[in-house]
Design a protein around this motif. Structure first.
Motif, PDB file in Angstrom:
ATOM      1  N   VAL A  99       0.856  -1.185   0.000  1.00  0.00           N
ATOM      2  CA  VAL A  99       0.000   0.000   0.000  1.00  0.00           C
ATOM      3  C   VAL A  99       0.889   1.231   0.000  1.00  0.00           C
ATOM      4  CG1 VAL A  99      -1.786   1.302   1.232  1.00  0.00           C
ATOM      5  CG2 VAL A  99      -1.833  -1.209   1.237  1.00  0.00           C
ATOM      6  N   THR A 100       0.787   2.041  -1.036  1.00  0.00           N
ATOM      7  CA  THR A 100       1.580   3.267  -1.137  1.00  0.00           C
ATOM      8  C   THR A 100       0.643   4.456  -1.293  1.00  0.00           C
ATOM      9  OG1 THR A 100       1.838   3.080  -3.547  1.00  0.00           O
ATOM     10  CG2 THR A 100       3.519   2.035  -2.179  1.00  0.00           C
ATOM     11  N   LEU A 101       0.924   5.510  -0.575  1.00  0.00           N
ATOM     12  CA  LEU A 101       0.033   6.656  -0.501  1.00  0.00           C
ATOM     13  C   LEU A 101       0.686   7.911  -1.067  1.00  0.00           C
ATOM     14  CD1 LEU A 101      -1.326   6.117   3.139  1.00  0.00           C
ATOM     15  CD2 LEU A 101      -2.174   5.143   0.983  1.00  0.00           C
ATOM     16  N   LEU A 118       4.479   6.747  -0.483  1.00  0.00           N
ATOM     17  CA  LEU A 118       4.800   6.673   0.944  1.00  0.00           C
ATOM     18  C   LEU A 118       4.142   5.436   1.546  1.00  0.00           C
ATOM     19  CD1 LEU A 118       5.938   7.966   3.576  1.00  0.00           C
ATOM     20  CD2 LEU A 118       3.760   9.210   3.748  1.00  0.00           C
ATOM     21  N   GLU A 119       4.901   4.632   2.268  1.00  0.00           N
ATOM     22  CA  GLU A 119       4.378   3.433   2.920  1.00  0.00           C
ATOM     23  C   GLU A 119       4.374   3.616   4.435  1.00  0.00           C
ATOM     24  OE1 GLU A 119       5.525  -0.466   1.141  1.00  0.00           O
ATOM     25  OE2 GLU A 119       7.026   0.722   0.057  1.00  0.00           O
ATOM     26  N   ARG A 120       3.466   2.878   5.103  1.00  0.00           N
ATOM     27  CA  ARG A 120       3.443   2.699   6.561  1.00  0.00           C
ATOM     28  C   ARG A 120       3.013   3.934   7.353  1.00  0.00           C
ATOM     29  NH1 ARG A 120       5.083  -1.869   8.350  1.00  0.00           N
ATOM     30  NH2 ARG A 120       5.387  -1.009  10.446  1.00  0.00           N
ATOM     31  N   ILE A 121       2.580   4.986   6.688  1.00  0.00           N
ATOM     32  CA  ILE A 121       2.115   6.190   7.380  1.00  0.00           C
ATOM     33  C   ILE A 121       0.660   6.434   6.977  1.00  0.00           C
ATOM     34  CG2 ILE A 121       2.483   8.626   7.835  1.00  0.00           C
ATOM     35  CD1 ILE A 121       4.811   6.891   8.737  1.00  0.00           C
ATOM     36  N   THR A 135      10.963  21.780   5.479  1.00  0.00           N
ATOM     37  CA  THR A 135      12.053  21.529   4.532  1.00  0.00           C
ATOM     38  C   THR A 135      12.038  22.608   3.449  1.00  0.00           C
ATOM     39  OG1 THR A 135      10.978  20.246   2.761  1.00  0.00           O
ATOM     40  CG2 THR A 135      11.462  19.080   4.814  1.00  0.00           C
ATOM     41  N   PRO A 136      13.129  22.719   2.697  1.00  0.00           N
ATOM     42  CA  PRO A 136      13.141  23.640   1.557  1.00  0.00           C
ATOM     43  C   PRO A 136      12.571  23.005   0.296  1.00  0.00           C
ATOM     44  CG  PRO A 136      15.303  22.677   1.822  1.00  0.00           C
ATOM     45  CD  PRO A 136      14.468  22.141   2.957  1.00  0.00           C
ATOM     46  N   HIS A 137      12.015  21.794   0.419  1.00  0.00           N
ATOM     47  CA  HIS A 137      11.567  21.029  -0.742  1.00  0.00           C
ATOM     48  C   HIS A 137      10.049  21.082  -0.893  1.00  0.00           C
ATOM     49  CE1 HIS A 137      15.660  19.738  -0.667  1.00  0.00           C
ATOM     50  NE2 HIS A 137      15.501  19.015   0.436  1.00  0.00           N
ATOM     51  N   VAL A 138       9.580  20.555  -2.007  1.00  0.00           N
ATOM     52  CA  VAL A 138       8.146  20.437  -2.270  1.00  0.00           C
ATOM     53  C   VAL A 138       7.695  18.986  -2.217  1.00  0.00           C
ATOM     54  CG1 VAL A 138       6.343  20.697  -4.038  1.00  0.00           C
ATOM     55  CG2 VAL A 138       7.953  22.556  -3.614  1.00  0.00           C
ATOM     56  N   LEU A 139       8.490  18.064  -2.773  1.00  0.00           N
ATOM     57  CA  LEU A 139       8.049  16.680  -2.924  1.00  0.00           C
ATOM     58  C   LEU A 139       9.119  15.710  -2.452  1.00  0.00           C
ATOM     59  CD1 LEU A 139       6.068  14.536  -4.130  1.00  0.00           C
ATOM     60  CD2 LEU A 139       7.220  14.877  -6.329  1.00  0.00           C
ATOM     61  N   LEU A 140       8.720  14.793  -1.558  1.00  0.00           N
ATOM     62  CA  LEU A 140       9.567  13.679  -1.146  1.00  0.00           C
ATOM     63  C   LEU A 140       8.870  12.383  -1.542  1.00  0.00           C
ATOM     64  CD1 LEU A 140      10.715  14.751   2.452  1.00  0.00           C
ATOM     65  CD2 LEU A 140      11.947  15.024   0.287  1.00  0.00           C
ATOM     66  N   VAL A 141       9.666  11.384  -1.948  1.00  0.00           N
ATOM     67  CA  VAL A 141       9.069  10.154  -2.470  1.00  0.00           C
ATOM     68  C   VAL A 141       9.687   8.913  -1.830  1.00  0.00           C
ATOM     69  CG1 VAL A 141       8.611  11.281  -4.676  1.00  0.00           C
ATOM     70  CG2 VAL A 141      10.679   9.906  -4.409  1.00  0.00           C
ATOM     71  N   GLY A 142       8.909   7.825  -1.831  1.00  0.00           N
ATOM     72  CA  GLY A 142       9.387   6.511  -1.470  1.00  0.00           C
ATOM     73  C   GLY A 142      10.103   6.439  -0.137  1.00  0.00           C
ATOM     74  N   ASP A 143      11.257   5.772  -0.144  1.00  0.00           N
ATOM     75  CA  ASP A 143      12.008   5.572   1.091  1.00  0.00           C
ATOM     76  C   ASP A 143      12.414   6.892   1.731  1.00  0.00           C
ATOM     77  OD1 ASP A 143      11.808   2.848   0.773  1.00  0.00           O
ATOM     78  OD2 ASP A 143      13.809   2.604  -0.104  1.00  0.00           O
ATOM     79  N   GLY A 144      12.700   7.907   0.897  1.00  0.00           N
ATOM     80  CA  GLY A 144      13.075   9.205   1.450  1.00  0.00           C
ATOM     81  C   GLY A 144      11.928   9.862   2.192  1.00  0.00           C
ATOM     82  N   ALA A 145      10.719   9.710   1.661  1.00  0.00           N
ATOM     83  CA  ALA A 145       9.545  10.254   2.335  1.00  0.00           C
ATOM     84  C   ALA A 145       9.307   9.539   3.655  1.00  0.00           C
ATOM     85  CB  ALA A 145       8.324  10.132   1.428  1.00  0.00           C
ATOM     86  N   LEU A 146       9.480   8.203   3.664  1.00  0.00           N
ATOM     87  CA  LEU A 146       9.299   7.441   4.903  1.00  0.00           C
ATOM     88  C   LEU A 146      10.370   7.801   5.918  1.00  0.00           C
ATOM     89  CD1 LEU A 146       7.914   5.295   6.585  1.00  0.00           C
ATOM     90  CD2 LEU A 146       9.250   3.555   5.366  1.00  0.00           C
ATOM     91  N   GLN A 147      11.608   7.950   5.485  1.00  0.00           N
ATOM     92  CA  GLN A 147      12.685   8.352   6.398  1.00  0.00           C
ATOM     93  C   GLN A 147      12.362   9.701   7.043  1.00  0.00           C
ATOM     94  OE1 GLN A 147      16.577   8.528   4.594  1.00  0.00           O
ATOM     95  NE2 GLN A 147      17.413   9.814   6.220  1.00  0.00           N
ATOM     96  N   ASN A 158       1.130  -1.141   9.752  1.00  0.00           N
ATOM     97  CA  ASN A 158       0.868  -1.932   8.557  1.00  0.00           C
ATOM     98  C   ASN A 158      -0.421  -1.426   7.928  1.00  0.00           C
ATOM     99  OD1 ASN A 158       0.546  -3.859   6.572  1.00  0.00           O
ATOM    100  ND2 ASN A 158      -0.063  -5.480   7.988  1.00  0.00           N
ATOM    101  N   LEU A 159      -0.353  -0.917   6.709  1.00  0.00           N
ATOM    102  CA  LEU A 159      -1.524  -0.338   6.062  1.00  0.00           C
ATOM    103  C   LEU A 159      -2.334  -1.353   5.265  1.00  0.00           C
ATOM    104  CD1 LEU A 159      -0.025   3.036   4.743  1.00  0.00           C
ATOM    105  CD2 LEU A 159      -1.202   2.583   6.913  1.00  0.00           C
ATOM    106  N   LEU A 160      -1.835  -2.560   5.101  1.00  0.00           N
ATOM    107  CA  LEU A 160      -2.561  -3.565   4.330  1.00  0.00           C
ATOM    108  C   LEU A 160      -3.601  -4.218   5.234  1.00  0.00           C
ATOM    109  CD1 LEU A 160      -2.811  -5.006   1.589  1.00  0.00           C
ATOM    110  CD2 LEU A 160      -1.193  -6.717   2.453  1.00  0.00           C
ATOM    111  N   THR A 161      -4.839  -3.798   5.114  1.00  0.00           N
ATOM    112  CA  THR A 161      -5.918  -4.333   5.940  1.00  0.00           C
ATOM    113  C   THR A 161      -6.279  -5.737   5.464  1.00  0.00           C
ATOM    114  OG1 THR A 161      -7.678  -3.478   4.511  1.00  0.00           O
ATOM    115  CG2 THR A 161      -6.837  -2.011   6.247  1.00  0.00           C
ATOM    116  N   PRO A 162      -6.917  -6.542   6.330  1.00  0.00           N
ATOM    117  CA  PRO A 162      -7.334  -7.892   5.898  1.00  0.00           C
ATOM    118  C   PRO A 162      -8.221  -7.868   4.661  1.00  0.00           C
ATOM    119  CG  PRO A 162      -7.448  -7.695   8.286  1.00  0.00           C
ATOM    120  CD  PRO A 162      -7.150  -6.320   7.763  1.00  0.00           C
TER     121      PRO A 162
END
Length: 346
Positions: A99-101, A118-121, A135-147, A158-162
């Protein structure tokens, strides 16, 4: 979802969980005028789940709160709704079961922030606002966004519901999916367990009592998408654009088509040139249809616009796009958008 770009049939809208009267396009058009003198604040958002989202935003706007705070609070309602399979923690996963948001937020002064893949948030809109403010940025993606989210103290889960996992495993039996823009909606529909239909992105625009504008857009993206796919929702100028001197716009539907046409920016610029919100949305839709003459009848894209005086406009390729409007006069209006084609997907 299951199709991030799937639209409810009219009969399903009438029986929707929010038991809110849906107006015909003509009635919707009458409700799109500028705010009455005693009005001041107004919030609009896409789809029937926009009604509940609007109420959360209105709780702030009605007390003199800021438009930026209102849109952030409002879109968190569908983000937290486990029954909503196209937004937030209830969203369906990609073809790998992840699940990616995506989300964006923008103030009328031009400040903006976004996250993608973005995962897990559970509340990506909150992370998007933190990107804007910290931040001085506009867009963060993937692992960087999660970090970044971790560093900012956002809780992980865990965002993956049953239910979503069951739907994904059912889809894996046939794995029917063609990453072609003009067939995505139909492919998704055929692949859905139980034949369920779902909504789409929530985009929200707000005008506060001080005359300030803001917007937010959040989604879990298309079900069964390629891992790493990003649609229009977190792209400033595509899924969302706000200019405090003019107005704001947001979109729903096949994100690739919106990105190709810088859709929301186009709507705002057309309003800047003197078009009404309705005329601006209609022109943005026409440009997409013109570029896809052979495939437009299998596409859905809708635009929603809010001008700085409170006037509202909406238009879509296909029938079935609805949007919610909330102000001091009434908090539960759900309106049917006019469209190019009179029949929805079947």
């Amino acid at each position: 979802m299951p199709s991030r770009r799937d639209f409810l049939k009219t009969s399903m809208l009438a029986a929707g969980a929010l038991a809110v009267p849906r107006l015909a396009p003509a009635a919707a058009a009458r409700a799109q005028g500028a705010l009455p003198a005693a009005g001041g604040a107004r919030v609009v958002s896409t789809w029937d789940f926009g009604v509940a989202a609007n109420r959360a935003a209105w709780a702030l706007l009605s007390q003199g709160g800021k438009a930026l705070d209102a849109v952030e609070a409002g879109v968190q309602v569908p983000e937290a709704d486990l029954a909503n399979h196209s937004v937030g923690k209830g969203g369906y996963p990609d073809r790998d079961g992840r699940v990616t948001l995506d989300a964006s937020i923008m103030d009328g002064d031009g400040r903006c922030g976004a996250v993608a893949c973005l995962e897990r948030i559970a509340h990506p809109v909150k992370v998007a606002r933190r990107v804007m403010e910290a931040t001085p940025h506009v867009l963060l993606v993937g692992d960087g966004a999660l970090q970044f989210a971790r560093e900012q103290g956002f809780p992980e889960e865990n965002l993956l519901t049953p239910e979503a996992e069951q739907a994904w495993r059912e889809w894996l039996k046939t794995a029917k999916y063609k990453p072609v823009a003009n067939s995505e909606n139909l492919d998704y529909r055929r692949s859905l367990p139980g034949g369920k239909d779902n909504h789409d992105t929530i985009g929200m625009l707000a005008l506060d009592a001080h005359g300030h504008l803001a917007g937010a857009c959040t989604t879990s993206g298309m079900a069964w998408k390629l891992h790493g796919r990003v649609g229009d929702s977190p792209i400033i100028g595509a899924g969302l654009y706000v200019d405090g001197e003019v107005g704001g716009a947001t979109s729903t539907g096949v994100g690739e088509e919106v990105i190709r046409n810088a859709g929301s920016f186009l709507v705002v610029e057309l309003m800047r040139q003197g078009r009404s919100p309705q005329e601006a949305c209609e022109e943005a839709v026409r440009r997409i249809v013109k570029k896809r003459p052979d495939g437009a009848k299998e596409l859905q894209v809708g635009f929603l616009a809010l001008r700085r005086d409170g006037a509202v406009g909406a238009h879509a390729i296909q029938q079935g796009f609805t949007y919610a409007v909330c102000d001091a006069l009434r908090q539960d209006r759900l309106l049917a958008s006019p469209s190019v084609y009179a029949t929805s997907f079947s």
